[in-house]
Design an enzyme around this catalytic site. Structure first.
Site: not given
Length: 257
Positions: A9, A149, A151, A248
């Protein structure tokens, strides 16, 4: 072989929070990063490159400071690939693959649909387009580890608030059906965490709203998916909830290869 997957991020932000200080203690062979949120030249300083590692990037070219993936490796890869052939996905910086002999390690960042119908539609397009590629890789005879990731949660075990999220992106039934189809028990991709923790209820992402992380109200959406050839070589895994480098957690898997 120790492989770590981490959605930063913002890799510059994670670095200021001590991520690479921690990483240097892990003796990892490969690090797969998602959401670098930077251009490669912004990550060229020594603070972003631990001694003994080589770094490879695929930035988003659609807009700066968005998405982006990277692979850090102790050993020089034989080849690095950064495109799968579909510009809407490739240009957002969502795939990078490092090849070491017969082993491929991939860093993937599958789109989120949480911002609205337009991006959810794109996510469904990505899922439909990506499935034949994943099938091709499975049949190729190569060993693959797909980090990243995705999602999407797979089951009730992977999300704290299962019932209330049934209509939310990441927990929609069509998304779960797709991912569980990718990880079909007999011949599909092996979910490393689930193979090692059949009833585990650990999470890798927590909302920044409220006290989600403090109360462990999370989602398991960061995975390492391996070809069936690597199932018997799984040795252990860990999810580092604290200290906090991102919304995360880094996810580490050890393979006997």
């Amino acid at each position: 072989m120790r492989i770590i997957s981490f959605n930063a991020n913002g890799l510059r932000s994670a670095t200021t929070k001590g991520f690479f200080d921690w990483f240097k203690t892990q003796n990892a062979d490969v690090l797969c990063v998602q959401e670098t949120k930077a251009q490669e030249h912004q990550l060229s300083g020594p603070e972003f490159l631990p001694d003994g590692y080589r770094a490879f990037f695929r930035d988003a070219i659609t807009k700066k400071g968005y998405s982006g993936v990277a692979i850090y490796a102790k050993r020089e890869p034989d080849e690095v690939r950064t495109a799968l052939g579909w510009a809407p996905f490739d240009d957002e910086g969502r795939y990078i693959e490092a090849r070491f002999g017969n082993l491929s390690v991939v860093s993937f960042y599958i789109p989120s649909g949480s911002s609205g119908d337009l991006r959810q539609g794109f996510k469904f397009e990505v899922m439909q387009w990506l499935k034949p590629i994943l099938d091709e890789w499975l049949a190729s005879g190569r060993d693959y580890v797909l980090c990243g990731d995705w999602n999407i949660v797979r089951s009730r075990l992977d999300i704290k608030n299962w019932t209330s999220n049934q209509k939310n992106s990441g927990c929609l039934p069509p998304e779960r059906d797709w991912l569980n189809g990718v990880c079909a028990d007999d011949s599909g991709w092996v979910d490393a965490y689930r193979a090692l923790n059949a009833e585990g209820q650990d999470y890798t992402w927590w909302s920044n709203r409220g006290a989600a992380r403090a109360n462990d109200v999370g989602w398991r959406i960061d995975y390492q998916f391996a070809t069936p050839s690597l199932r018997a070589k799984l040795r252990g895994c860990s999810i580092l909830k604290d200290p906090r480098f991102s919304d995360h957690a880094p996810f580490t898997v050890d393979y006997d290869v």
